[in-house]
Design a protein around this motif. Structure first.
Motif, PDB file in Angstrom:
ATOM      1  N   HIS A 173       1.336   2.122   4.628  1.00 37.48           N
ATOM      2  CA  HIS A 173       0.211   1.195   4.757  1.00 37.48           C
ATOM      3  C   HIS A 173      -0.440   1.439   6.117  1.00 37.48           C
ATOM      4  O   HIS A 173       0.242   1.404   7.144  1.00 37.48           O
ATOM      5  CB  HIS A 173       0.707  -0.254   4.669  1.00 37.48           C
ATOM      6  N   ASP A 183       1.548 -15.161  -5.929  1.00 35.43           N
ATOM      7  CA  ASP A 183       1.929 -13.789  -5.544  1.00 35.43           C
ATOM      8  C   ASP A 183       3.171 -13.868  -4.665  1.00 35.43           C
ATOM      9  O   ASP A 183       3.160 -13.535  -3.480  1.00 35.43           O
ATOM     10  CB  ASP A 183       0.769 -13.125  -4.786  1.00 35.43           C
ATOM     11  N   ASP A 186      -0.294  -5.024 -10.085  1.00 33.37           N
ATOM     12  CA  ASP A 186       0.735  -5.688  -9.276  1.00 33.37           C
ATOM     13  C   ASP A 186       1.176  -6.902 -10.089  1.00 33.37           C
ATOM     14  O   ASP A 186       0.359  -7.774 -10.394  1.00 33.37           O
ATOM     15  CB  ASP A 186       0.168  -6.104  -7.913  1.00 33.37           C
ATOM     16  N   GLU A 211      -6.526  -1.939  -7.081  1.00 33.27           N
ATOM     17  CA  GLU A 211      -5.572  -3.024  -7.346  1.00 33.27           C
ATOM     18  C   GLU A 211      -6.313  -4.353  -7.457  1.00 33.27           C
ATOM     19  O   GLU A 211      -7.084  -4.710  -6.561  1.00 33.27           O
ATOM     20  CB  GLU A 211      -4.538  -3.096  -6.222  1.00 33.27           C
ATOM     21  N   ASP A 264       6.320  -3.609  -4.548  1.00 28.51           N
ATOM     22  CA  ASP A 264       5.563  -4.319  -3.514  1.00 28.51           C
ATOM     23  C   ASP A 264       6.174  -5.704  -3.412  1.00 28.51           C
ATOM     24  O   ASP A 264       5.914  -6.557  -4.262  1.00 28.51           O
ATOM     25  CB  ASP A 264       4.079  -4.415  -3.882  1.00 28.51           C
ATOM     26  N   HIS A 314       2.778  -2.106  -8.896  1.00 30.68           N
ATOM     27  CA  HIS A 314       3.486  -2.728  -7.779  1.00 30.68           C
ATOM     28  C   HIS A 314       4.446  -3.706  -8.425  1.00 30.68           C
ATOM     29  O   HIS A 314       4.031  -4.749  -8.922  1.00 30.68           O
ATOM     30  CB  HIS A 314       2.514  -3.447  -6.835  1.00 30.68           C
ATOM     31  N   LEU A 349       4.172  -7.035   6.128  1.00 34.65           N
ATOM     32  CA  LEU A 349       3.996  -8.454   5.744  1.00 34.65           C
ATOM     33  C   LEU A 349       5.202  -9.296   6.093  1.00 34.65           C
ATOM     34  O   LEU A 349       6.310  -8.798   6.007  1.00 34.65           O
ATOM     35  CB  LEU A 349       3.780  -8.533   4.241  1.00 34.65           C
ATOM     36  N   HIS A 404      -0.049 -10.518  -9.371  1.00 31.83           N
ATOM     37  CA  HIS A 404      -1.482 -10.753  -9.148  1.00 31.83           C
ATOM     38  C   HIS A 404      -2.202 -11.345 -10.353  1.00 31.83           C
ATOM     39  O   HIS A 404      -3.416 -11.159 -10.509  1.00 31.83           O
ATOM     40  CB  HIS A 404      -2.149  -9.431  -8.734  1.00 31.83           C
ATOM     41  N   LYS A 422      -6.402  -8.690  -8.057  1.00 36.12           N
ATOM     42  CA  LYS A 422      -5.586  -9.859  -7.723  1.00 36.12           C
ATOM     43  C   LYS A 422      -6.385 -11.119  -8.008  1.00 36.12           C
ATOM     44  O   LYS A 422      -7.545 -11.203  -7.637  1.00 36.12           O
ATOM     45  CB  LYS A 422      -5.158  -9.827  -6.246  1.00 36.12           C
TER      46      LYS A 422
END
Ligand code: LRH
Ligand code: MN
Length: 424
Positions: free
Chosen positions: A94, A283, A248, A213, A323, A275, A424, A251, A215
């Motif tokens: 990332h 999430d 993901d 991606e 993820d 993900h 994160l 999401h 969400k």
């Protein structure tokens, strides 16, 4: 830190007898056992570079200690996980959290740890200290062309980093959207985002893919400019055949039928990858298979059926990535559990009697169809997953070995209790 091979062998030696009897029973009762074990050994799940520390929420962060302090230590941690399960042979970086200052050194270190570089991830959802213009009101959607330019240039820079490392895909997740009615012109936001993605698309090397991606919400809570699979499909269809949708699992709006979304994106040739994680509410980025393991199985069931229908290679034709973020678990134990859950769901999907299922569907025999699916889901495939590890030179029980060798304690001794991993 690396784990010595003899320690893995001694560990396996101590568990071999028990494993052998379980595996013999599985081989005797699961018709496709041998081919499933082979497919499991080929199946590699990429580990996110941003999930090797303790995450946290806005309410707090409780570090477990021994967290990696730089990209080198992140690669070592994933290398250690890969040594334990031989199913985590790739890292997804990332940027700017993990800028490879010295790409050839980083590439060599990854190779030493048996790791490839999977999708690169750009970041236009945070303002960096030395950044000119803010992404407060979005990046590619922004009404200010200079902000859009800044975001496009960042993504092109991320492609450059990835190309130096041997990655061949870029994941673009945009936090862009709005928090209140009236704040945004949805059409202009879409058009700005599309033209931004088109510029990024033009910068892709020939053999690269771009994953868009989607969400549903967070950090924007009224609209998200790539808010669901339909919007992502709209972008990727307009971009071209190097553009795919990334799913993901966390999401989606509550109770979304993700396996149906997966089957249709696959049918359209627009499914790029995943993900993997799990969630109960939003999430939540929890351990894959920890909340809804049946959903994970149903998703893999659609994947195996859909990929076989297109003659796709299970191991290489889609992006398999985790993820997740870890608030209360040891990051490496959590990741080991996620990889295990993904391999279990894949193995169960591989043993689903698809011929009988097709017949049951033809006969509208709803009960029979469910019996066929749940027989696969209720079959204990863990001995097959363990056998795949054993044959690949990994540990029969990765978490037990991680604990018996007191690896976290050693990482804390080497790195300290207060180290904070970027991410994160
Ligand atoms: C957004 C997301 C995205 C990453 C981020 C770390 O919620 O899933 O994939 O960039 O998490
Ligand atoms: Mn994600």
């Amino acid at each position: 830190m690396q784990i010595e091979k003899y320690k893995i062998e001694n560990h396996n030696e101590s568990l071999l007898k028990a494993h052998r009897s379980k595996f013999e029973y599985s081989s005797a009762t699961i018709e496709k056992a041998e081919s499933i074990v082979k497919k499991l050994t080929d199946f590699q799940v990429a580990i996110p570079s941003w999930a090797l520390g303790t995450g946290g929420t806005r309410f707090g962060r409780f570090s477990g200690g021994g967290e990696p302090r730089n990209l080198e230590e992140k690669i070592e941690d994933i290398g250690l996980l890969h040594a334990l399960n031989k199913s985590s042979g790739a890292i997804s970086l990332h940027i700017p959290w993990d800028i490879p200052e010295n790409p050839s050194h980083i590439k060599a270190l990854a190779a030493q740890n048996g790791l490839q570089f999977d999708a690169m991830n750009s970041n236009t959802f945070q303002d960096q200290p030395n950044q000119q213009l803010s992404y407060k009101f979005g990046s590619l959607q922004n009404v200010n062309a200079a902000v859009r330019r800044q975001a496009i240039d960042h993504n092109i820079e991320v492609i450059r980093y990835g190309a130096e490392l041997g990655s061949t895909s870029l994941t673009v997740w945009l936090s862009d959207g709005s928090c209140f009615p009236g704040q945004l012109n949805f059409r202009e936001a879409f058009q700005n985002t599309l033209s931004g993605l088109q510029e990024i698309y033009k910068a892709l090397p020939d053999n690269w893919k771009i994953f868009v991606e989607y969400k549903a919400f967070e950090p924007n809570f009224y609209s998200t400019t790539v808010g669901d699979w339909g919007q992502s499909y709209l972008y990727t269809s307009k971009l071209g055949n190097k553009a795919y949708t990334l799913v993901d699992l966390g999401h989606h709006l509550p109770n979304a039928n993700i396996e149906q979304i997966v089957s249709l994106l696959l049918m359209e040739g627009k499914l790029g990858g995943f993900h993997f994680n799990d969630s109960k509410y939003g999430d939540d980025d929890l351990t894959a298979g920890s909340i809804k393991p049946y959903q994970l199985f149903l998703i893999f069931n659609e994947l195996v059926e859909g990929m076989d229908a297109k003659g796709m290679n299970h191991a290489t034709d889609l992006g398999w990535m985790i993820d997740a973020s870890h608030n209360v678990k040891d990051p490496l134990e959590d990741l080991a559990q996620s990889v295990e859950a993904i391999l279990i769901a894949y193995a169960q999907a591989l043993l689903t009697d698809s011929k009988a299922l097709r017949q049951a569907r033809q006969d509208n025999d709803v009960v029979k169809a469910q019996e066929i699916l749940q027989h696969a889901f209720r079959t204990d495939v863990r001995p097959l997953v363990a056998e795949a590890r054993l044959r690949a030179g990994a540990a029969l029980d990765p978490i037990a070995l991680f604990r018996n060798e007191k690896i976290r304690e050693q990482l804390i001794k080497n790195r300290g209790t207060k180290t904070v991993a970027t991410g994160l």
